[in-house]
Motif scaffolding. Structure first.
Motif, PDB file in Angstrom:
ATOM      1  N   ASP A   1       0.836  -1.205   0.000  1.00  0.00           N
ATOM      2  CA  ASP A   1       0.000   0.000   0.000  1.00  0.00           C
ATOM      3  C   ASP A   1       0.870   1.253   0.000  1.00  0.00           C
ATOM      4  N   GLU A   2       1.953   1.222   0.772  1.00  0.00           N
ATOM      5  CA  GLU A   2       2.879   2.358   0.800  1.00  0.00           C
ATOM      6  C   GLU A   2       3.597   2.522  -0.545  1.00  0.00           C
ATOM      7  N   VAL A   3       4.012   1.412  -1.140  1.00  0.00           N
ATOM      8  CA  VAL A   3       4.676   1.463  -2.448  1.00  0.00           C
ATOM      9  C   VAL A   3       3.726   2.047  -3.489  1.00  0.00           C
ATOM     10  N   LYS A   4       2.489   1.600  -3.466  1.00  0.00           N
ATOM     11  CA  LYS A   4       1.502   2.108  -4.424  1.00  0.00           C
ATOM     12  C   LYS A   4       1.289   3.612  -4.234  1.00  0.00           C
ATOM     13  N   GLN A   5       1.145   4.054  -2.987  1.00  0.00           N
ATOM     14  CA  GLN A   5       0.914   5.476  -2.732  1.00  0.00           C
ATOM     15  C   GLN A   5       2.106   6.316  -3.174  1.00  0.00           C
ATOM     16  N   ARG A   6       3.314   5.814  -2.951  1.00  0.00           N
ATOM     17  CA  ARG A   6       4.511   6.539  -3.382  1.00  0.00           C
ATOM     18  C   ARG A   6       4.538   6.673  -4.892  1.00  0.00           C
ATOM     19  N   ARG A   7       4.156   5.626  -5.604  1.00  0.00           N
ATOM     20  CA  ARG A   7       4.134   5.677  -7.070  1.00  0.00           C
ATOM     21  C   ARG A   7       3.083   6.679  -7.566  1.00  0.00           C
ATOM     22  N   VAL A   8       1.925   6.686  -6.932  1.00  0.00           N
ATOM     23  CA  VAL A   8       0.874   7.640  -7.310  1.00  0.00           C
ATOM     24  C   VAL A   8       1.352   9.070  -7.048  1.00  0.00           C
ATOM     25  N   ASP A   9       1.981   9.289  -5.893  1.00  0.00           N
ATOM     26  CA  ASP A   9       2.495  10.628  -5.576  1.00  0.00           C
ATOM     27  C   ASP A   9       3.552  11.055  -6.585  1.00  0.00           C
ATOM     28  N   ASN A  10       4.473  10.154  -6.919  1.00  0.00           N
ATOM     29  CA  ASN A  10       5.519  10.483  -7.896  1.00  0.00           C
ATOM     30  C   ASN A  10       4.928  10.766  -9.270  1.00  0.00           C
ATOM     31  N   PHE A  11       3.954   9.959  -9.686  1.00  0.00           N
ATOM     32  CA  PHE A  11       3.300  10.189 -10.972  1.00  0.00           C
ATOM     33  C   PHE A  11       2.663  11.587 -10.984  1.00  0.00           C
ATOM     34  N   SER A  12       1.962  11.910  -9.921  1.00  0.00           N
ATOM     35  CA  SER A  12       1.292  13.214  -9.849  1.00  0.00           C
ATOM     36  C   SER A  12       2.295  14.352  -9.878  1.00  0.00           C
ATOM     37  N   ARG A  13       3.402  14.187  -9.168  1.00  0.00           N
ATOM     38  CA  ARG A  13       4.438  15.227  -9.131  1.00  0.00           C
ATOM     39  C   ARG A  13       5.027  15.448 -10.528  1.00  0.00           C
ATOM     40  N   TYR A  14       5.375  14.366 -11.211  1.00  0.00           N
ATOM     41  CA  TYR A  14       5.945  14.504 -12.556  1.00  0.00           C
ATOM     42  C   TYR A  14       4.892  14.995 -13.547  1.00  0.00           C
ATOM     43  N   ARG A  15       3.692  14.530 -13.383  1.00  0.00           N
ATOM     44  CA  ARG A  15       2.603  14.970 -14.263  1.00  0.00           C
ATOM     45  C   ARG A  15       2.444  16.488 -14.177  1.00  0.00           C
ATOM     46  N   GLN A  16       2.442  17.001 -12.960  1.00  0.00           N
ATOM     47  CA  GLN A  16       2.293  18.439 -12.753  1.00  0.00           C
ATOM     48  C   GLN A  16       3.497  19.200 -13.305  1.00  0.00           C
ATOM     49  N   ALA A  17       4.691  18.672 -13.085  1.00  0.00           N
ATOM     50  CA  ALA A  17       5.903  19.354 -13.537  1.00  0.00           C
ATOM     51  C   ALA A  17       5.996  19.431 -15.058  1.00  0.00           C
ATOM     52  N   PHE A  18       5.507  18.400 -15.743  1.00  0.00           N
ATOM     53  CA  PHE A  18       5.658  18.342 -17.199  1.00  0.00           C
ATOM     54  C   PHE A  18       4.350  18.555 -17.954  1.00  0.00           C
ATOM     55  N   ASP A  19       3.316  18.955 -17.263  1.00  0.00           N
ATOM     56  CA  ASP A  19       1.995  19.082 -17.876  1.00  0.00           C
ATOM     57  C   ASP A  19       1.993  20.029 -19.073  1.00  0.00           C
ATOM     58  N   GLY A  20       2.769  21.079 -19.026  1.00  0.00           N
ATOM     59  CA  GLY A  20       2.786  22.047 -20.107  1.00  0.00           C
ATOM     60  C   GLY A  20       3.458  21.572 -21.381  1.00  0.00           C
ATOM     61  N   ILE A  21       4.325  20.566 -21.279  1.00  0.00           N
ATOM     62  CA  ILE A  21       5.048  20.091 -22.466  1.00  0.00           C
ATOM     63  C   ILE A  21       4.741  18.648 -22.830  1.00  0.00           C
ATOM     64  N   ASN A  22       4.093  17.926 -21.951  1.00  0.00           N
ATOM     65  CA  ASN A  22       3.793  16.518 -22.202  1.00  0.00           C
ATOM     66  C   ASN A  22       2.514  16.402 -23.024  1.00  0.00           C
ATOM     67  N   LEU A  23       2.606  15.768 -24.180  1.00  0.00           N
ATOM     68  CA  LEU A  23       1.436  15.615 -25.042  1.00  0.00           C
ATOM     69  C   LEU A  23       0.517  14.496 -24.580  1.00  0.00           C
ATOM     70  N   PHE A  24       1.028  13.610 -23.747  1.00  0.00           N
ATOM     71  CA  PHE A  24       0.217  12.506 -23.236  1.00  0.00           C
ATOM     72  C   PHE A  24      -0.680  13.035 -22.121  1.00  0.00           C
ATOM     73  N   ASN A  25      -1.969  12.775 -22.210  1.00  0.00           N
ATOM     74  CA  ASN A  25      -2.868  13.292 -21.198  1.00  0.00           C
ATOM     75  C   ASN A  25      -3.529  12.195 -20.371  1.00  0.00           C
ATOM     76  N   GLY A  26      -2.879  11.046 -20.281  1.00  0.00           N
ATOM     77  CA  GLY A  26      -3.416   9.952 -19.483  1.00  0.00           C
ATOM     78  C   GLY A  26      -3.469  10.289 -18.015  1.00  0.00           C
ATOM     79  N   ARG A  27      -4.412   9.717 -17.337  1.00  0.00           N
ATOM     80  CA  ARG A  27      -4.595   9.938 -15.903  1.00  0.00           C
ATOM     81  C   ARG A  27      -4.619   8.593 -15.199  1.00  0.00           C
ATOM     82  N   LEU A  28      -4.079   8.560 -13.995  1.00  0.00           N
ATOM     83  CA  LEU A  28      -4.177   7.351 -13.187  1.00  0.00           C
ATOM     84  C   LEU A  28      -5.607   7.198 -12.715  1.00  0.00           C
ATOM     85  N   GLN A  29      -6.067   5.968 -12.677  1.00  0.00           N
ATOM     86  CA  GLN A  29      -7.406   5.684 -12.184  1.00  0.00           C
ATOM     87  C   GLN A  29      -7.284   5.044 -10.811  1.00  0.00           C
ATOM     88  N   PRO A  30      -8.190   5.365  -9.916  1.00  0.00           N
ATOM     89  CA  PRO A  30      -8.110   4.784  -8.567  1.00  0.00           C
ATOM     90  C   PRO A  30      -8.315   3.274  -8.583  1.00  0.00           C
TER      91      PRO A  30
END
Length: 181
Positions: free
Chosen positions: A152-181
């Protein structure tokens, strides 16, 4: 005939399954971002679900699907030297022997000690050892290591990291996929 689909965020099979004799279909769930496409594929495909294999090797935390098999590779997420999971609604015969991974742990130990570069050749040797061998059960060492993780901790860390990178690269990343719960 085997065909593989799932190469884009809005991917659908690139083949008309009515026009071919299809024995199996492999649907790849890239990083857990293709769940909606896989669900649609399973619901709408002319291919029987017993002929569909879902590859969740890059999506460890996605649930198994109702199909021939769902494959997972925890080695890509955790410090394991070998092993994977295969979920199926069919009763499958288990392999007799266990993979003996003792000789292939050096890269993991060196990585844990912060010596990643020194362990790289050991990593390549370990990866090559996994090629072309008869299926075996996950090694006892990997089973033990797997039990030591708080998934559960590993999963949460991966979700947090995905969100952090998603936010950082949102302006230049053409991929608009989202994680689903």
């Amino acid at each position: 005939m085997l065909f593989r689909s799932g190469t884009g965020q809005n991917s659908s099979p690139a083949i008309n399954s009515h026009a071919y004799s299809v024995r199996s279909a492999l649907q790849v769930n890239y990083f857990g971002l293709c769940r909606a496409q896989i669900d649609a594929f399973l619901a709408d495909s002319a291919i029987q679900s017993q002929q569909i294999i879902i590859d969740n090797s890059q999506a460890l935390f996605e649930p198994p699907q109702k199909c021939a098999a769902t494959l997972y590779s925890p080695r890509k997420f955790l410090g394991l030297s070998d092993g994977g999971f295969l979920y199926s609604h069919d009763q499958l015969e288990q392999p007799d022997g266990y993979y003996e991974s003792e000789q292939w742990l050096t890269h993991l130990l060196l990585r844990s000690a912060g010596k990643v570069q020194q362990g790289y050749q050991y990593f390549l040797d370990a990866e090559n050892a996994l090629n072309d061998f008869y299926p075996k059960r996950m090694s006892l060492i990997s089973r033990r290591l797997l039990q030591s993780y708080d998934l559960d901790e590993v999963k949460q860390r991966r979700v947090d990291n995905f969100s952090r990178y998603r936010q950082a690269f949102d302006g230049i990343n053409l991929f608009n996929g989202r994680l689903q719960p």
